[in-house]
Design an enzyme around this catalytic site. Structure first.
Site, short mmCIF file in Angstrom:
data_model
loop_
_atom_site.label_atom_id
_atom_site.label_comp_id
_atom_site.label_asym_id
_atom_site.label_seq_id
_atom_site.Cartn_x
_atom_site.Cartn_y
_atom_site.Cartn_z
N GLY A 101 0.81 -1.21 0.00
CA GLY A 101 0.00 0.00 0.00
C GLY A 101 0.85 1.27 0.00
O GLY A 101 0.44 2.31 -0.54
N GLU A 124 2.59 -8.07 -1.35
CA GLU A 124 1.29 -8.62 -0.96
C GLU A 124 1.17 -10.11 -1.19
O GLU A 124 0.56 -10.83 -0.40
CB GLU A 124 0.16 -7.90 -1.71
C1 3H9 Z 1 -0.85 -4.08 1.70
O1 3H9 Z 1 -0.23 -3.07 1.68
C2 3H9 Z 1 -2.17 -4.27 1.01
C3 3H9 Z 1 -2.53 -3.15 0.07
O2 3H9 Z 1 -2.09 -3.44 -1.23
C4 3H9 Z 1 -4.02 -3.00 -0.07
C5 3H9 Z 1 -4.77 -2.53 1.10
C6 3H9 Z 1 -6.20 -2.20 0.77
N1 3H9 Z 1 1.50 -3.69 9.11
O3 3H9 Z 1 9.79 -6.62 10.09
P1 3H9 Z 1 10.17 -5.81 11.26
C7 3H9 Z 1 5.51 -4.36 12.24
S1 3H9 Z 1 -0.30 -5.43 2.54
C8 3H9 Z 1 1.53 -3.84 10.44
O4 3H9 Z 1 10.71 -6.49 12.45
P2 3H9 Z 1 12.33 -4.64 9.79
C9 3H9 Z 1 6.06 -5.73 12.58
O5 3H9 Z 1 5.03 -6.62 12.93
C10 3H9 Z 1 1.19 -4.91 3.31
N2 3H9 Z 1 2.66 -4.04 11.13
O6 3H9 Z 1 11.16 -4.62 10.85
C11 3H9 Z 1 6.98 -5.41 13.73
O7 3H9 Z 1 6.20 -5.29 14.89
P3 3H9 Z 1 6.75 -5.73 16.32
C12 3H9 Z 1 2.32 -4.88 2.39
C13 3H9 Z 1 3.80 -4.08 10.45
O8 3H9 Z 1 13.05 -3.36 9.94
C14 3H9 Z 1 7.53 -4.03 13.37
O9 3H9 Z 1 6.61 -3.49 12.43
N3 3H9 Z 1 3.55 -4.59 3.13
C15 3H9 Z 1 3.84 -3.94 9.05
O10 3H9 Z 1 13.10 -5.92 9.89
C16 3H9 Z 1 8.89 -4.06 12.76
O11 3H9 Z 1 8.89 -4.97 11.67
C17 3H9 Z 1 4.32 -5.54 3.63
O12 3H9 Z 1 4.05 -6.72 3.47
C18 3H9 Z 1 2.62 -3.73 8.37
N4 3H9 Z 1 2.56 -3.56 7.05
O13 3H9 Z 1 11.62 -4.68 8.37
C19 3H9 Z 1 5.56 -5.10 4.35
N5 3H9 Z 1 5.11 -4.06 8.64
O14 3H9 Z 1 7.97 -4.87 16.54
C20 3H9 Z 1 5.73 -5.87 5.62
C21 3H9 Z 1 5.85 -4.23 9.73
O15 3H9 Z 1 5.62 -5.47 17.22
N6 3H9 Z 1 6.85 -5.41 6.42
N7 3H9 Z 1 5.09 -4.25 10.84
O16 3H9 Z 1 7.10 -7.18 16.17
C22 3H9 Z 1 8.11 -5.71 6.14
O17 3H9 Z 1 8.45 -6.32 5.15
C23 3H9 Z 1 9.16 -5.28 7.14
O18 3H9 Z 1 8.51 -5.03 8.35
C24 3H9 Z 1 9.97 -4.02 6.76
C25 3H9 Z 1 10.86 -3.60 7.96
C26 3H9 Z 1 10.87 -4.35 5.56
C27 3H9 Z 1 9.07 -2.87 6.43
#
Ligand code: 3H9
Length: 673
Positions: A101, A124
């Site tokens: 997103g 996604e």
């Molecule tokens: C989407 O976008 C759908 C849309 O197309 C349509 C919508 C209508 N949400 O990984 P980390 C939390 S789907 C909520 O350890 P890093 C994670 O749980 C989404 N929470 O950090 C953790 O919490 P905690 C598409 C999130 O530095 C903390 O942040 N996006 C989200 O190693 C730190 O995370 C993705 O799939 C989120 N989206 O890596 C991206 N993201 O500390 C998913 C993270 O409580 N995220 N958290 O355990 C990632 O790939 C990695 O987190 C990122 C940072 C690379 C960003």
């Protein structure tokens, strides 16, 4: 708590989002952004708007924790459309990772300026969904179908430089990103019409879909989202934007409500939760690890060393004989060079990594290491002797670790006068590739040692899971019943290739017999060819040690392609005759129940004994240690979907002793996750 600040830089309005940890686009962020835009629109003194984020990254996507709950307005696609419809230029200033997103918001902006180090992607698919805020329609219009297909169906991000080349990013910024975006905004403030992705003509390169499917067969085995994504892009390619977006929304909702997406979201949060240690004080201070000592330069020792070298941590590697040491170092170099040949590393990076490796024949050279890991032969006597030596050599405060996959860490710790400094670090083979690291917490392991191990694991790109001390820890302990039950099914009429196929069809990378051949049937064998108490003994006694001997449960050709072995078929017949069990046709369902329900049962016992912190940790072990399909969420999540009472009933029917915890949960109608 999210904070959306607006800041005037002359005639440019900067909307700055600060919503730690990753600026996910939760309801408060969406509302804040919409409000700031509404305010900017009628203000004639604002000529252009810059969207930027504070903290480590641009918006990392929708807030995954919100999925499955009612969504507050404005929903993300509406916000994206609002941004795009703004009558003054909106410029995304991207740093860190613009994902999902977040990337879709950037695509809805009229222009994109990115920091050189930024990455952009649509992950996604890894959550079992498709982009749902216009991404499947805007990205192909901006970047062409071929690249959009790669990015959306595979979910891997691309670099800012590649995005610039593809026309996704308009300018790369070195130095102050917001300043660069503001300067860019001034340049384009008066240009009209505004470049809106949704108004671009549908891309013409609509042929790549079938070729993509054929090129990536593994992507389409079992997981629903990649199939749905390619179909969606193919179907919408000739359509007008609005029609395409409508279809996108439909597919997004269907996938989101499906079982696979629930499993993948579980896996996402499980991985992150596994890094947390429930009973540890939050203020535990980690020890600093500046140099690692590695004992053993075999396959494991070399592979483990590579993790640290790649992360820029120097390694002293020790072997007993010069030729073994030379061979080990040469293998590390060969592996790095193979990576470089694939273009994933530069020659300079290879030399830098190798330059950090200090080979030695003396344990005394480990005196300055902050962490010493042994990967020597799996014998408790040898390990105890080694730990006693390390106790004399290692500097005070050094962490002493064993890579044992079965043995008792406490016994090794007891051989030292620093039991609290001892921990298990169980890497999986190939150690430079597999992401799982079982961190084995001994009875005396100090909190700061454990915290250091967990943090270090993440630094070297591993997914750490804490295990208590038990035979085989979480991973191998749970694998044993699967292997035993698979062999029992052979006695009742199944064949190795049939059982393996059921596991591969289930989504595993290989079945129990293929795995045994890969690991080596000689591992853990008593080595007495005259002592034949099992089929496995019979195979091992004949030198059928698996892939390394081109013969094991299967026969292998020179390309290591397996075929069912007539010799093994004959041995199975002999054992069946001795065993006397009635032969029958075994169904796929029986194989699943017979080999995987006992795995769940063992997992429940592990939980019962407190050897794993939580059921989701066990799921992480199987996903990252053995390639369990993430879209099935791991064995404990999968058990929940099967129904625990069904599992208990089947285990009872097959004469298993059922874990008390499993029985209690089934009786109470509870689940593991
Ligand atoms: C989407 O976008 C759908 C849309 O197309 C349509 C919508 C209508 N949400 O990984 P980390 C939390 S789907 C909520 O350890 P890093 C994670 O749980 C989404 N929470 O950090 C953790 O919490 P905690 C598409 C999130 O530095 C903390 O942040 N996006 C989200 O190693 C730190 O995370 C993705 O799939 C989120 N989206 O890596 C991206 N993201 O500390 C998913 C993270 O409580 N995220 N958290 O355990 C990632 O790939 C990695 O987190 C990122 C940072 C690379 C960003």
């Amino acid at each position: 708590m999210a904070r959306i600040a607006t800041e005037r830089q002359g005639d440019i309005l900067v909307i700055l989002t600060d919503s730690p940890p990753v600026n996910a686009l939760g309801a408060d962020v969406r509302q804040g952004l919409a409000a700031a835009l509404t305010e900017a629109e009628p203000d004639a003194s604002v000529r252009a708007v810059v969207l930027a984020c504070k903290g480590k990254t641009f918006f990392a996507g929708a807030d995954i924790a919100e999925f499955g709950k009612p969504m507050a307005d404005p929903i993300l696609p509406v916000l994206a459309d609002k941004i795009e419809a703004t009558e003054k230029p909106v410029i995304a200033a991207i740093h860190g990772t613009a994902l999902g997103g977040g990337f879709e918001i950037a695509l809805a902006c009229h222009y994109r300026v990115a920091a050189l180090s930024a990455k952009l992607g649509m992950p996604e698919v890894k959550l079992g969904i498709c982009p749902g805020a216009g991404g499947t329609q805007r990205l192909p219009r901006i970047a062409g179908t071929a690249l959009a297909l790669e990015m959306i169906a595979k979910g891997e991000p691309i670099s800012a430089a590649k995005a610039k080349e593809a026309g996704i990013v308009d300018r790369l910024a070195e130095g102050d990103l917001v300043a660069a975006a503001v300067a860019f905004a001034r340049e384009v403030a008066d240009l009209r019409p505004l470049p809106r992705a949704s108004s671009l003509a549908a891309p013409q390169d609509i042929a790549p879909f079938q070729a993509f499917r054929e090129r990536n067969p593994r992507l389409f085995t079992g997981a629903e989202a990649p199939v749905a994504i390619v179909d969606l892009l193919e179907k919408t390619a000739p359509l007008a934007y609005a029609e395409g977006a409508e279809l996108e929304n439909k597919v997004f909702v269907e996938l989101l409500l499906g079982e696979q997406s629930r499993a993948l979201r579980h896996a996402f949060f499980a991985e992150r939760k596994a890094a947390r240690i429930d009973d540890m004080a939050g203020d535990t201070v980690e020890r600093s690890i500046r140099r690692v000592g590695m004992i053993g330069a075999g396959t494991m020792g070399g592979g483990i060393s590579m993790n640290f070298l790649s992360a820029g941590i120097p390694v002293t590697i020790v072997e007993m004989a010069q030729d073994a040491l030379d061979r080990g170092v040469a293998t590390v170099r060969k592996n790095y060079e193979a990576t470089a040949a694939k273009g994933r590393m530069s020659a300079e990076q290879v030399e830098r990594a190798m330059g950090q490796l200090s080979p030695s024949l003396s344990l005394d050279d480990l005196a300055d290491c902050d962490l010493i890991i042994e990967a020597v032969y799996e014998s408790m006597d040898i390990k105890k002797e080694l730990f006693a030596k390390l106790d004399r050599i290692a500097k005070p405060g050094a962490i002493l670790a064993s890579n044992t996959s079965f043995l008792d860490i406490n016994d090794m710790a007891a051989a030292t006068n620093r039991r609290e400094d001892v921990v298990g670090l169980h890497f999986f083979s190939p150690a430079n590739v597999m992401k799982l690291l079982e961190v084995v917490r001994g009875t005396w392991t100090a909190d700061d040692v454990l915290a250091t191990a967990m943090a270090l694991a993440r630094k070297i790109g591993k997914v750490p899971v804490v295990s208590g001390v038990c035979h085989g820890f979480i991973a191998n302990r749970m694998l044993m019943p699967r292997q035993d039950e698979a062999v029992k099914l052979l006695m009742e009429g199944a064949m190795p290739h049939q059982i393996d196929k059921v596991h591969v069809d289930f989504g595993m990378p290989m079945g129990p017999f293929q795995m045994a051949d890969l690991a080596g049937l000689d591992i853990g064998w008593h080595r007495d060819p005259a002592r034949i108490e099992s089929l496995r003994d019979a195979l091992a006694a004949e030198g059928r040690w698996g892939q390394k001997r081109s013969a094991g449960w299967y026969d292998y050709d020179e390309k290591r392609a397996p075929t069912p072995s007539p010799r093994v078929g004959m041995l199975i017949s002999v054992f069946r005759a001795q065993n006397g069990a009635a032969q029958r046709a075994i169904t796929a369902q029986e194989i699943i129940e017979g080999t995987l329900y006992p795995v769940v049962n063992e997992g429940a016992r592990i939980l019962e004994e407190g050897m794993a912190q939580r059921a989701s940790d066990i799921d992480v072990v199987w996903i990252y240690g053995f390639g369990w399909p993430a879209w099935r969420g791991g064995p404990m999540f999968w058990a929940d979907t099967v129904g625990l009472s069904n599992i208990v009933a089947s285990l009872e029917r097959n004469g298993f002793e059922v874990s008390q915890l499993l029985r209690a949960k089934a009786a109470a109608g509870e689940s593991f996750n």
